[in-house]
Design a protein around this motif. Structure first.
Motif: not given
Length: 219
Positions: A20-23, A27-32, A97-99, A150-159
């Motif tokens: 669930v965490t990964l999904a 999905t949030s980062v891709l949509t964002a 999360f997407s917004l 920076p996008i990769c860093n943002e993904f890790v933060m979202v995770l």
């Protein structure tokens, strides 16, 4: 030995919650990311109204806590507009999360685009390309390489920030850990949970580092 057996017994539930965490993160980062491209282009647009609207969006979502946005979407908005009552906790978390992430990614994309020498845009226009063609064919292909780190860093933060969804009882890794700790009256469950977070963060970090090298980010 008893502690190890306990941890092994908890793993199926923890791994399911990890899914669930990964999904939610992916999905949030891709949509964002899709939304962020339009926000970034709007922010640097010559259209005053469009620039103001995109700027206000980015200011709002960067200026208020993600937790408050999640509360508002799941609890407050349905009271104001009953039609927006979101029954699915995952859907509510995904929207919030997407917004939110879109605002941060938009600034990353905007900065990357504006970091490209203006002379290249002028040269492209001189060669007969329209502004949109120049952006699509010349500027953005160069800028996206600078966006990767920076996008990769943002993904890790979202995770890691997905742990906030436990506040609306979405069964992610953090919420499942709390349930086990409460039901079993044992804090040992936090050990495998933290290790799982470390593993998935480490895996994505390695993937992103290889991606950066492959794309020759700093050339």
């Amino acid at each position: 030995m008893n502690a190890i057996q306990q941890i092994i017994g908890w793993m199926p539930a923890l791994l399911q919650a990890t899914g669930v965490t990964l999904a939610l993160s992916v999905t949030s980062v891709l949509t964002a990311l899709v939304l962020a491209v339009f926000l970034a282009l709007g922010k640097i647009s010559k259209n005053t109204v469009l620039r103001s609207v995109c700027g206000a969006y980015i200011f709002f979502f960067r200026g208020t806590p993600l937790l408050m946005q999640l509360f508002f979407l799941y609890y407050t908005l349905p009271q104001l507009v009953p039609a927006f009552n979101i029954q699915s906790r995952f859907l509510a978390a995904w929207i919030a999360f997407s917004l939110n992430v879109a605002a941060y990614l938009a600034e990353i994309i905007r900065a990357a685009i504006q970091s490209i020498d203006k002379g290249q845009l002028e040269a492209s226009t001189a060669l007969g390309l329209t502004h949109s063609q120049a952006m699509r064919l010349v500027i953005i292909p160069q800028a996206y390489r600078r966006m990767i780190p920076p996008i990769c860093n943002e993904f890790v933060m979202v995770l890691k920030d997905t742990s906030l969804v436990s506040i609306i009882a979405l069964t992610d890794l953090t919420y499942q850990t709390k349930i086990i700790a409460s039901n079993k009256a044992s804090a040992l469950v936090y050990i495998p949970a933290m290790i799982i977070y470390l593993i998935i963060t480490g895996v994505f970090t390695v993937i992103f580092n290889r991606l950066e090298k492959r794309l020759s980010i700093y050339e």
